[in-house]
Design a protein around this motif. Structure first.
Motif: not given
Length: 217
Positions: A71-95
């Motif tokens: 149950a992360p809050v504030a900055l930690d929650l931003r890290i996880m939610v933003s990370g989900i989007h970042i993973v998609a971008d990095l995966q597309r870069m590799g693709g």
């Protein structure tokens, strides 16, 4: 418990940097394969898709585990939610890098690129790899100033991309439509790769400042 939680957060940040490194290496090898018609290197680059996809899947599992159990809050929650989007971008870069290698393999033993555009694509490859390297540093440091500088490199890539249109649309272009189509497609792959590094940078700025700038801002 908190120490374990912090280790999980450090792990997911490190994994993002590892994914970026893989996308960076894929672009470097794909560009070399493209410029040299190296079939073995193209195959090696294509085979890297599995590693990138596996790390992306593992990262998402870790992220959802943290979200569900910690149950992360504030900055930690931003890290996880933003990370989900970042993973998609990095995966597309590799693709996108793999798409370049696939075209080099498809045209082998012929060279995809006429000599007139080789220097442009060599520079596009250099810019793309440099952007990926900077993106990896941004992911590790979360430095918003360094993240903002990635947009400058994106402008350089856009200029290179536009120069391809000038060459292939010239009345005296001697290589015909099929070559122009290949060049246009490859140019788009490099441009989109660059765009994804900028998207990652925007997410990192959001992590650091809480502000996210849209494409129009």
């Amino acid at each position: 418990m908190r120490e374990s939680y912090n280790e999980q957060l450090d792990s997911v940040r490190s994994d993002l940097a590892d994914m970026c490194r893989m996308a960076e290496e894929a672009m470097a090898s794909a560009t070399t394969a493209l410029l040299t018609a190296d079939l073995a290197l193209a195959e090696e680059t294509i085979d890297s898709r599995g590693q990138i996809d596996l790390l992306a899947t593992d990262w998402e599992h870790k992220a959802f585990s943290v979200l569900a159990l910690q149950a992360p809050v504030a900055l930690d929650l931003r890290i996880m939610v933003s990370g989900i989007h970042i993973v998609a971008d990095l995966q597309r870069m590799g693709g996108l890098a793999i798409h370049i290698a696939e075209l080099a393999r498809r045209r082998h033993p012929a060279h995809v690129l006429p000599s007139e555009v080789e220097a442009v694509f060599a520079e596009m490859g250099r810019v793309a790899v440099s952007q990926a390297e900077s993106t990896r540093e941004v992911l590790l440091t979360r430095d918003p100033e360094l993240a903002a500088k990635l947009q400058t490199a994106d402008e350089e890539m856009d200029q290179l991309h536009r120069s391809l249109f000038v060459l292939t649309s010239a009345p005296d272009w001697p290589h015909g439509v099929p070559a122009a189509v290949d060049i246009t497609l490859l140019g788009r792959f490099y441009e989109r790769y660059s765009d994804h590094t900028v998207e990652v940078a925007k997410r990192v700025i959001f992590l650091a400042t809480g502000e996210f700038r849209s494409e129009d801002s």
